[in-house]
Design an enzyme around this catalytic site. Structure first.
Site, PDB file in Angstrom:
ATOM      1  N   GLY A 134      -2.697  16.703  37.336  1.00  0.00           N
ATOM      2  CA  GLY A 134      -2.287  16.571  38.723  1.00  0.00           C
ATOM      3  C   GLY A 134      -3.203  15.663  39.510  1.00  0.00           C
ATOM      4  O   GLY A 134      -3.693  14.642  39.021  1.00  0.00           O
ATOM      5  N   SER A 221      -1.168  15.088  30.629  1.00  0.00           N
ATOM      6  CA  SER A 221      -0.696  14.555  31.898  1.00  0.00           C
ATOM      7  C   SER A 221      -1.744  13.616  32.502  1.00  0.00           C
ATOM      8  O   SER A 221      -2.149  12.646  31.859  1.00  0.00           O
ATOM      9  CB  SER A 221      -0.338  15.710  32.844  1.00  0.00           C
ATOM     10  OG  SER A 221       0.349  15.276  33.980  1.00  0.00           O
ATOM     11  N   ASP A 295      22.571  14.231  17.061  1.00  0.00           N
ATOM     12  CA  ASP A 295      21.828  15.256  16.320  1.00  0.00           C
ATOM     13  C   ASP A 295      21.730  14.927  14.833  1.00  0.00           C
ATOM     14  O   ASP A 295      20.669  15.055  14.222  1.00  0.00           O
ATOM     15  CB  ASP A 295      22.506  16.610  16.533  1.00  0.00           C
ATOM     16  CG  ASP A 295      21.700  17.780  15.982  1.00  0.00           C
ATOM     17  OD1 ASP A 295      20.659  17.544  15.360  1.00  0.00           O
ATOM     18  OD2 ASP A 295      22.113  18.930  16.188  1.00  0.00           O
ATOM     19  N   ASP A 298      19.468  11.921  12.006  1.00  0.00           N
ATOM     20  CA  ASP A 298      18.281  12.051  11.155  1.00  0.00           C
ATOM     21  C   ASP A 298      18.589  12.744   9.830  1.00  0.00           C
ATOM     22  O   ASP A 298      17.683  13.064   9.072  1.00  0.00           O
ATOM     23  CB  ASP A 298      17.172  12.801  11.900  1.00  0.00           C
ATOM     24  CG  ASP A 298      17.657  14.127  12.493  1.00  0.00           C
ATOM     25  OD1 ASP A 298      18.523  14.776  11.874  1.00  0.00           O
ATOM     26  OD2 ASP A 298      17.173  14.518  13.569  1.00  0.00           O
ATOM     27  N   LEU A 300      20.409  15.712   9.565  1.00  0.00           N
ATOM     28  CA  LEU A 300      20.649  17.150   9.683  1.00  0.00           C
ATOM     29  C   LEU A 300      21.016  17.500  11.116  1.00  0.00           C
ATOM     30  O   LEU A 300      20.329  17.097  12.053  1.00  0.00           O
ATOM     31  CB  LEU A 300      19.386  17.924   9.286  1.00  0.00           C
ATOM     32  CG  LEU A 300      19.467  19.457   9.367  1.00  0.00           C
ATOM     33  CD1 LEU A 300      20.409  20.001   8.299  1.00  0.00           C
ATOM     34  CD2 LEU A 300      18.075  20.069   9.233  1.00  0.00           C
ATOM     35  N   ASP A 302      20.624  20.016  13.557  1.00  0.00           N
ATOM     36  CA  ASP A 302      19.749  21.180  13.721  1.00  0.00           C
ATOM     37  C   ASP A 302      19.350  21.410  15.172  1.00  0.00           C
ATOM     38  O   ASP A 302      18.399  22.140  15.447  1.00  0.00           O
ATOM     39  CB  ASP A 302      18.493  21.012  12.867  1.00  0.00           C
ATOM     40  CG  ASP A 302      17.702  19.744  13.216  1.00  0.00           C
ATOM     41  OD1 ASP A 302      18.188  18.949  14.037  1.00  0.00           O
ATOM     42  OD2 ASP A 302      16.599  19.567  12.666  1.00  0.00           O
ATOM     43  N   ASP A 476      10.136  14.304  28.758  1.00  0.00           N
ATOM     44  CA  ASP A 476       9.092  14.443  29.769  1.00  0.00           C
ATOM     45  C   ASP A 476       9.696  14.079  31.126  1.00  0.00           C
ATOM     46  O   ASP A 476      10.264  13.010  31.286  1.00  0.00           O
ATOM     47  CB  ASP A 476       7.929  13.509  29.434  1.00  0.00           C
ATOM     48  CG  ASP A 476       6.707  13.757  30.286  1.00  0.00           C
ATOM     49  OD1 ASP A 476       6.849  13.906  31.507  1.00  0.00           O
ATOM     50  OD2 ASP A 476       5.593  13.770  29.735  1.00  0.00           O
ATOM     51  N   HIS A 513       7.547  18.129  29.887  1.00  0.00           N
ATOM     52  CA  HIS A 513       6.214  17.623  30.208  1.00  0.00           C
ATOM     53  C   HIS A 513       5.131  18.523  29.616  1.00  0.00           C
ATOM     54  O   HIS A 513       4.868  19.616  30.114  1.00  0.00           O
ATOM     55  CB  HIS A 513       6.040  17.512  31.717  1.00  0.00           C
ATOM     56  CG  HIS A 513       4.740  16.900  32.134  1.00  0.00           C
ATOM     57  ND1 HIS A 513       4.306  15.686  31.637  1.00  0.00           N
ATOM     58  CD2 HIS A 513       3.777  17.326  32.982  1.00  0.00           C
ATOM     59  CE1 HIS A 513       3.142  15.391  32.167  1.00  0.00           C
ATOM     60  NE2 HIS A 513       2.790  16.372  32.973  1.00  0.00           N
TER      61      HIS A 513
END
Length: 595
Positions: A134, A221, A295, A298, A300, A302, A476, A513
């Protein structure tokens, strides 16, 4: 959908544009392909010499020691999971002090750099600088957090750890008004780390009779930003750099959050609650559409999108999510069935990132990822826009600070109102360039004191045998993983395609994040860095685990119901993707390969 360009023409005369496109860096000389980088030796342990309270007499320039107290083993306990699992921290000495007390000639406020250092009785020979998140301003326990919700921390591993408030005090009401003082800005950006690093090493030498054998800096962060800045500014002082969810271009990313607020305002049913622009059922609709298209890329299906690059072309918001023929149903129906055309335009603009009136891109894109259903994504994209990003941009990063916002904070005006109004009126032609300029009072711009100088020139770190690990979640909220990817690509180019010999970048599908989201967000990246720095074991993958019921790090309630509570996956160094081998338990990392 109009095709967007990744970066506007470099011929456009704009300081902001040059920075946004990554210009101005001097690339380091790449080592010859066959060159062997130095291998650093392992740290060796040493006991605390003398008593803890004797460290109260430690003398260092412009520094006042406040306390030195022995902390018995077990006083600190790491993690309270579900069910509770507490791991004791060993005996150590807790030292507090303050450095460079001063009164600002600009705002008349009293400033100092407050620090805490914890020194284990049984020291492993290593030093860890804990970067905090922060706007800082709080003196957090120096336990050695490093992100990834691990089941240990640097202090438990035996490191000597330092933490600080970065030169301003929240308890005195200086957040965000410390941004009025130019020196406090610099101390927040890089000055505190620069000043405390030699102090910490001198205190270690006093406590143990020797300097640390190996020094690490890390955090999450803004703490990760501190680490990335140190990789460039203090690469002769640190052997290992660890950055989790880094906001290394934090002024740009904070301004991008204001742009996001402006997009949400266009479609929100209540501009005082921007969540009404894109409700939970509507985000779930988009997440399911992303999974349907991406999905299985790759190998699979999952519930995880590992092939982030492939998903960029496989998924199209305008094509793959139904457009409402009438009114939106998302605010009243669960599950939602469609998005309005205006919503799609606002969402697309948010993912593309801010532009000025000339169409010049001012920050990075963001990839579509199913983690947008996460609570932390929600928090950062809708509520943190005003209470975190607006104060940072308007008071700390603009030169000079925004007078209306500063006055509002000084007079105790309603913060929600003044920050929201600032976010809505922020002008990307007029205000955004103020992140890059200086004047007679503010002699360093935000992009100078906040970001790494020449971020792709890490030759000093590389050539002395230092190593760097950067990890980022695909969803993020405040910091774009694409910004980190773009940095790594440029670093790789400037090192002859061999950046992975000393720096590696890992993506965590679904992670928000620093943690949470539908993700395997528990991993020990510090141990991976130690093994690489001191023993030459390059992390070809990092084991990551989901945090289901009973996890000592605390349960992640956002895991899909059909996942094993202890699902594991390899985190792969960019550009590799974790792909299923075709056989074996799909819940176990050993049945996936990085390729």
């Amino acid at each position: 959908m109009k095709k967007r360009l990744l970066c506007a023409s470099a011929t456009l005369a704009s300081v902001a544009l040059v920075s946004a496109c990554g210009g101005g860096d001097t690339p380091p000389p790449p080592p010859p392909p066959s060159a062997t980088l130095p291998q650093l030796t392992p740290a060796t342990a040493a006991p605390l010499v003398g008593t803890c309270d004797a460290l109260l007499n430690f003398v260092y320039a412009s520094t006042t020691m406040v306390s030195a107290v022995s902390v018995p083993a077990g006083t600190l306990r790491n993690h309270n999971g579900n069910p509770p699992v507490q791991i004791p921290v060993g005996e150590h000495c807790r030292v507090e002090g303050r450095m460079l007390d001063r009164t600002s000639p600009v705002d008349g406020q009293a400033y100092a750099i407050r620090f805490e250092m914890r020194l284990p009785t049984n020291w492993n020979g290593r030093f860890y600088y804990q970067g905090n998140g922060g706007l800082d301003g709080n003196l957090r326990d120096a336990i050695g957090d490093f992100g990834g919700v691990p089941m240990t921390n640097a202090l438990q591993k035996g490191f000597a750890v330092i933490s600080s408030d970065a030169g301003h005090n929240n308890e005195s009401g200086q957040d965000p008004l410390f941004g009025v003082d130019p020196q406090a800005r610099v101390d927040y950006g890089y000055g505190t780390v620069q000043k405390l690093t030699p102090l910490a090493k001198a205190l270690i030498q006093r406590a143990y009779g020797k300097l640390p054998d190996r020094s690490y800096i890390g955090g999450t962060s803004n703490g990760a930003r501190h680490a990335m800045v140190a990789a460039a500014r203090l690469s002769d002082q640190y052997d290992g750099i660890l950055a989790n969810s880094p906001g290394f271009n934090l002024p740009k990313s904070a301004a991008a959050q204001l742009y996001t607020a402006q997009q949400w305002r266009k479609v929100a049913t209540d501009e005082t609650d921007l969540r009404t622009a894109f409700t939970v059922p509507e985000r779930r609709l988009v997440a399911n559409a992303i999974l349907a298209r991406c999905d299985a890329l790759d190998g699979l299906a999952d519930g995880m999108v590992q092939d982030i690059e492939g998903c960029r072309t496989a998924f199209n918001l305008f094509r793959d999510v139904p457009t409402c023929s009438g009114a939106r149903d998302g605010p009243t129906v669960n599950p939602a069935t469609c998005l309005s055309a205006a919503q799609k335009s606002a969402i697309d603009a948010m993912y593309y990132g801010p532009v000025n009136s000339r169409g010049e891109q001012l920050y990075a894109t963001q990839p579509y990822d199913p983690g947008l259903v996460g609570n932390l994504w929600t928090s950062w994209k809708f509520t943190a826009l005003a209470d975190r990003d607006a104060p940072a941009v308007g008071v700390v990063f603009m030169s000079p600070p925004d007078a209306t916002l500063v006055s509002g904070f000084q007079t105790g005006a309603d913060e929600a109102t003044i920050t929201r109004e600032f976010a809505f009126r922020f002008n990307f032609d007029i205000d955004y360039p103020k992140l890059f300029v200086t004047d007679g009072v503010y002699t360093e711009s935000a992009m100078s004191f906040m970001t790494p100088p020449n971020p792709t020139n890490l030759a000093t770190l590389r050539d002395r045998g230092g190593k760097m690990i950067v990890i980022h979640g695909a969803s993020d909220g405040p910091f774009s993983i694409d910004d980190t990817r773009n940095w790594y690509r440029a670093l790789n180019d400037s090192n002859g395609g061999e950046a992975n010999r000393f720096a590696r970048f890992y993506r965590v599908p679904g992670m928000n994040h620093s943690r949470a989201g539908p993700a395997t967000d528990q991993y020990d990246s510090l141990e991976a860095l130690i093994q690489w720095v001191e023993f030459g074991r390059a992390p070809d993958s990092i084991l990551a685990q989901a945090r289901g019921l009973g996890n000592p790090g605390g349960r992640n309630n956002e895991l899909p119901a059909d996942w094993a509570p202890d699902r594991t996956r390899p985190l792969c160094p960019y550009p590799q993707v974790a792909r299923y081998n075709g056989t074996g338990d799909i819940e176990r990392a050993e049945n996936f390969s990085c390729r």
